[in-house]
Design a protein around this motif. Sequence first.
Motif, PDB file in Angstrom:
ATOM      1  N   LEU A 149      47.377  39.952  44.268  1.00 43.58           N
ATOM      2  CA  LEU A 149      48.828  40.034  44.131  1.00 43.58           C
ATOM      3  C   LEU A 149      49.490  39.209  45.228  1.00 43.58           C
ATOM      4  O   LEU A 149      49.023  39.198  46.369  1.00 43.58           O
ATOM      5  N   GLU A 150      50.573  38.547  44.884  1.00 40.30           N
ATOM      6  CA  GLU A 150      51.370  37.820  45.867  1.00 40.30           C
ATOM      7  C   GLU A 150      52.715  38.521  46.011  1.00 40.30           C
ATOM      8  O   GLU A 150      53.413  38.755  45.012  1.00 40.30           O
ATOM      9  N   LYS A 151      53.061  38.864  47.244  1.00 38.15           N
ATOM     10  CA  LYS A 151      54.332  39.556  47.482  1.00 38.15           C
ATOM     11  C   LYS A 151      55.485  38.551  47.423  1.00 38.15           C
ATOM     12  O   LYS A 151      55.466  37.522  48.104  1.00 38.15           O
ATOM     13  N   THR A 152      56.471  38.864  46.597  1.00 37.25           N
ATOM     14  CA  THR A 152      57.656  38.026  46.483  1.00 37.25           C
ATOM     15  C   THR A 152      58.897  38.918  46.549  1.00 37.25           C
ATOM     16  O   THR A 152      58.792  40.143  46.610  1.00 37.25           O
ATOM     17  N   LYS A 153      60.074  38.317  46.500  1.00 39.29           N
ATOM     18  CA  LYS A 153      61.323  39.085  46.519  1.00 39.29           C
ATOM     19  C   LYS A 153      61.472  39.942  45.272  1.00 39.29           C
ATOM     20  O   LYS A 153      62.160  40.963  45.286  1.00 39.29           O
ATOM     21  N   THR A 154      60.829  39.530  44.191  1.00 39.61           N
ATOM     22  CA  THR A 154      60.944  40.268  42.925  1.00 39.61           C
ATOM     23  C   THR A 154      59.816  41.285  42.739  1.00 39.61           C
ATOM     24  O   THR A 154      59.797  42.015  41.754  1.00 39.61           O
ATOM     25  N   GLY A 155      58.874  41.335  43.678  1.00 35.34           N
ATOM     26  CA  GLY A 155      57.778  42.291  43.573  1.00 35.34           C
ATOM     27  C   GLY A 155      56.435  41.635  43.816  1.00 35.34           C
ATOM     28  O   GLY A 155      56.348  40.457  44.184  1.00 35.34           O
ATOM     29  N   ILE A 157      53.424  39.980  42.480  1.00 31.92           N
ATOM     30  CA  ILE A 157      53.089  39.232  41.271  1.00 31.92           C
ATOM     31  C   ILE A 157      51.579  39.055  41.138  1.00 31.92           C
ATOM     32  O   ILE A 157      50.905  38.657  42.090  1.00 31.92           O
ATOM     33  N   VAL A 158      51.054  39.338  39.950  1.00 30.67           N
ATOM     34  CA  VAL A 158      49.619  39.174  39.683  1.00 30.67           C
ATOM     35  C   VAL A 158      49.293  37.683  39.587  1.00 30.67           C
ATOM     36  O   VAL A 158      49.858  36.971  38.754  1.00 30.67           O
ATOM     37  N   LYS A 159      48.394  37.228  40.450  1.00 34.04           N
ATOM     38  CA  LYS A 159      48.051  35.803  40.513  1.00 34.04           C
ATOM     39  C   LYS A 159      46.624  35.491  40.077  1.00 34.04           C
ATOM     40  O   LYS A 159      46.318  34.357  39.720  1.00 34.04           O
ATOM     41  N   TYR A 160      45.746  36.493  40.172  1.00 33.95           N
ATOM     42  CA  TYR A 160      44.353  36.289  39.772  1.00 33.95           C
ATOM     43  C   TYR A 160      43.785  37.613  39.290  1.00 33.95           C
ATOM     44  O   TYR A 160      44.073  38.677  39.845  1.00 33.95           O
ATOM     45  N   ILE A 161      42.937  37.542  38.249  1.00 30.80           N
ATOM     46  CA  ILE A 161      42.265  38.719  37.705  1.00 30.80           C
ATOM     47  C   ILE A 161      40.811  38.351  37.410  1.00 30.80           C
ATOM     48  O   ILE A 161      40.547  37.328  36.766  1.00 30.80           O
ATOM     49  N   GLY A 162      39.875  39.196  37.855  1.00 30.02           N
ATOM     50  CA  GLY A 162      38.487  38.949  37.457  1.00 30.02           C
ATOM     51  C   GLY A 162      37.451  39.303  38.486  1.00 30.02           C
ATOM     52  O   GLY A 162      37.522  40.347  39.140  1.00 30.02           O
ATOM     53  N   ALA A 163      36.470  38.415  38.628  1.00 27.22           N
ATOM     54  CA  ALA A 163      35.307  38.639  39.485  1.00 27.22           C
ATOM     55  C   ALA A 163      35.544  38.114  40.893  1.00 27.22           C
ATOM     56  O   ALA A 163      36.443  37.296  41.124  1.00 27.22           O
ATOM     57  N   ILE A 164      34.718  38.553  41.830  1.00 22.23           N
ATOM     58  CA  ILE A 164      34.797  38.075  43.207  1.00 22.23           C
ATOM     59  C   ILE A 164      34.228  36.660  43.305  1.00 22.23           C
ATOM     60  O   ILE A 164      34.818  35.776  43.920  1.00 22.23           O
TER      61      ILE A 164
END
Length: 206
Positions: A149-155, A157-164
Amino acid sequence: MKKVIQITTALLLLVVVSAFTNKTEKEKSGYKIGDVATDFKLENIDGKMVSLSDFEDAKGFIVTFTCNTCPYAVAYEDRIEALNKKYASKGYPVIAIMPNNTDVKPGDNIEAMQKRADQKGFTFPYLLDAGQDIYPQYGATKTPHIYILEKTKTGNIVKYIGAIDDNYQDASQVKSKYVEDAVDTLLTGREIKVKETKAIGCSIKV
């Protein structure tokens, strides 16, 4: 009059069923890239309640659904700890969440989590999704399953999903470090190239 009441009742029922279906489908599918992740409040192994909002200086988060009992999760423990040591100071701490039903997997209960964290020297929060409410919101299906997740002014935000990474069996044979590449990219303000990969692990026990 009776017919009007019947029609009204039928319409209300339809609205309720539709709302429930939409909610269920959304929870089942979970977050997509670009979605805003809702904050949560879960119990940590130290007994304190933890939320993402507690981390005021964070630039984002490496949210990791993991557990004690899955061989895949165990294989990744040291790498998850390494991610926290590398990125927490840069603004991207690991937040680990144990999503399993502990009646089905007693080896994942809070006492077992505390013991495992002590044995491994975890430096990140290890939270219990006791009501199993959070992992469906994310759409997590495996342990481990990663959401950056990336913290922004709007909340957040999901930036990546999956494996390590691309090799759960042998860390020395990893060719693609998906999470590290994604966080490094976010820290430079660029767009992540590989935003989704297939999570490899045990199914979450309900």
